[in-house]
Design a protein around this motif. Sequence first.
Motif, PDB file in Angstrom:
ATOM      1  N   TRP A 120     -12.817 -10.051  31.623  1.00 62.76           N
ATOM      2  CA  TRP A 120     -11.780  -9.038  31.796  1.00 62.76           C
ATOM      3  C   TRP A 120     -10.476  -9.398  31.101  1.00 62.76           C
ATOM      4  O   TRP A 120      -9.675  -8.496  30.783  1.00 62.76           O
ATOM      5  CB  TRP A 120     -11.499  -8.829  33.284  1.00 62.76           C
ATOM      6  CG  TRP A 120     -12.269  -7.700  33.866  1.00 62.76           C
ATOM      7  CD1 TRP A 120     -13.372  -7.766  34.668  1.00 62.76           C
ATOM      8  CD2 TRP A 120     -12.007  -6.309  33.678  1.00 62.76           C
ATOM      9  NE1 TRP A 120     -13.803  -6.509  34.990  1.00 62.76           N
ATOM     10  CE2 TRP A 120     -12.987  -5.592  34.395  1.00 62.76           C
ATOM     11  CE3 TRP A 120     -11.046  -5.599  32.974  1.00 62.76           C
ATOM     12  CZ2 TRP A 120     -13.010  -4.202  34.431  1.00 62.76           C
ATOM     13  CZ3 TRP A 120     -11.071  -4.211  33.006  1.00 62.76           C
ATOM     14  CH2 TRP A 120     -12.050  -3.531  33.723  1.00 62.76           C
ATOM     15  N   GLY A 142     -14.742  -5.781  41.712  1.00 61.20           N
ATOM     16  CA  GLY A 142     -13.643  -4.853  41.463  1.00 61.20           C
ATOM     17  C   GLY A 142     -14.201  -3.456  41.287  1.00 61.20           C
ATOM     18  O   GLY A 142     -15.401  -3.217  41.431  1.00 61.20           O
ATOM     19  N   VAL A 144     -13.701   0.008  38.572  1.00 64.73           N
ATOM     20  CA  VAL A 144     -13.086   0.620  37.399  1.00 64.73           C
ATOM     21  C   VAL A 144     -12.867   2.095  37.690  1.00 64.73           C
ATOM     22  O   VAL A 144     -13.821   2.818  38.036  1.00 64.73           O
ATOM     23  CB  VAL A 144     -13.966   0.446  36.146  1.00 64.73           C
ATOM     24  CG1 VAL A 144     -13.346   1.171  34.948  1.00 64.73           C
ATOM     25  CG2 VAL A 144     -14.151  -1.032  35.831  1.00 64.73           C
ATOM     26  N   LEU A 154      -8.282  -0.966  36.426  1.00 66.53           N
ATOM     27  CA  LEU A 154      -9.045  -1.917  37.233  1.00 66.53           C
ATOM     28  C   LEU A 154      -8.387  -2.065  38.594  1.00 66.53           C
ATOM     29  O   LEU A 154      -7.174  -2.303  38.697  1.00 66.53           O
ATOM     30  CB  LEU A 154      -9.125  -3.285  36.551  1.00 66.53           C
ATOM     31  CG  LEU A 154      -9.839  -4.380  37.355  1.00 66.53           C
ATOM     32  CD1 LEU A 154     -11.306  -4.017  37.579  1.00 66.53           C
ATOM     33  CD2 LEU A 154      -9.704  -5.738  36.690  1.00 66.53           C
ATOM     34  N   CYS A 170      -6.263  -0.892  31.494  1.00 66.76           N
ATOM     35  CA  CYS A 170      -6.892  -1.368  30.265  1.00 66.76           C
ATOM     36  C   CYS A 170      -6.336  -0.513  29.130  1.00 66.76           C
ATOM     37  O   CYS A 170      -5.898   0.610  29.336  1.00 66.76           O
ATOM     38  CB  CYS A 170      -8.403  -1.187  30.295  1.00 66.76           C
ATOM     39  SG  CYS A 170      -9.201  -1.886  31.738  1.00 66.76           S
TER      40      CYS A 170
END
Length: 370
Positions: A120, A142, A144, A154, A170
């Motif tokens: 990540w 986690g 997304v 995230l 991201c």
Amino acid sequence: MADTALPQARPDAEIILCVSAEEGLVAIPVGEKYSYGHTVLRSTGAFEKQKAGVHVLRNLSAMPDVMPALAQAAKLYRVALTTSPRPYLGDYAQELVSYLPGTWTATFEVYAHPVWQEDWIPLLWDNGALTEAMERCRVPYGAVLTSSTGAELLLIEQPGGTGGYLLGACASSTFDDNYDSPFAPPAIALPAYPRLAAAQVTSRFLPAYERAVHERLLAEVETGHRHLEDLWQSGGLDGGAVHGSVLGHTADRGAERSAAVLRRLRPHAAHLLVRTLETADPSPEDRAALDRLAALLGAERCERPASVFRAPAPLPPASADDMRRWLADAPVLLKHARATLPPAPETGSRKALAPAPRPLAAPTASGRGR
């Protein structure tokens, strides 16, 4: 930061148990020897394996019989059993996105082996708590969150036992310098209540994210445009020498450099153009220039940014005619892109609650790193 201090050592093989309102009892094997956890859960014959390495016990009435068998098998294989004090993250993520504006999906992921979460680090677009947590703390799973507009975020449980969550961004795959980016929107700490969290995401994080994306694209395009102007003025682009041939295939090094700059600039400029056209009100003359740029950049096919989880598409070659068109019309794009910069986030104290949620759908699951 107190919440992201160095983590305590975790067992080599561990099963984290979470309660889910949608799924029942969720068991998540993690650790360097996470495969032992899968073996233990299969041995009970009661858990149903899902994607991303998650096992589910849907019939909670069977727990009095299943749990002793699970504990015995875990002891046999030296697998630690840990009961999470929080609800299943997949449920929280799904409820959170149900309150967000627009269309969102939530995908639960397991980073069973500790090295998987390292994947990540180059994908995160954050200079704050989220990057620090992923670098310094053990984050076994986690979620997304993906918007239909292309935003990818995230969500993780906030380290330190606070009961809260961390949400960060991201960047799209058109950028490869996400780490320590000066434009990165800082991650936001969220409360345990999804509706309150969604109100904070809507009023604070998403506006900051949209502004940061626009600023980053604009800076990239402005820098590239100045570079191309300098190359043109210095004679790096000699139209009489190349006659519209593909610049990357000519012997003129200056022309090749110009072509390389325009090729790298295309995806950023296309995304900036799409964003700008959503709110700009250009004159007919400016609209004609923007339409010509859209044809040059292929912006009509760029409905949303490329996902950070997929390799970017190959960049097409650039010709001298492409360069002339860009130099003629790009100032119009830059003018309107500056004028349509999204406003900064609201700075009020108490925000209104998010609207009522859409009907819940079961969260999807994915196993990144495997």
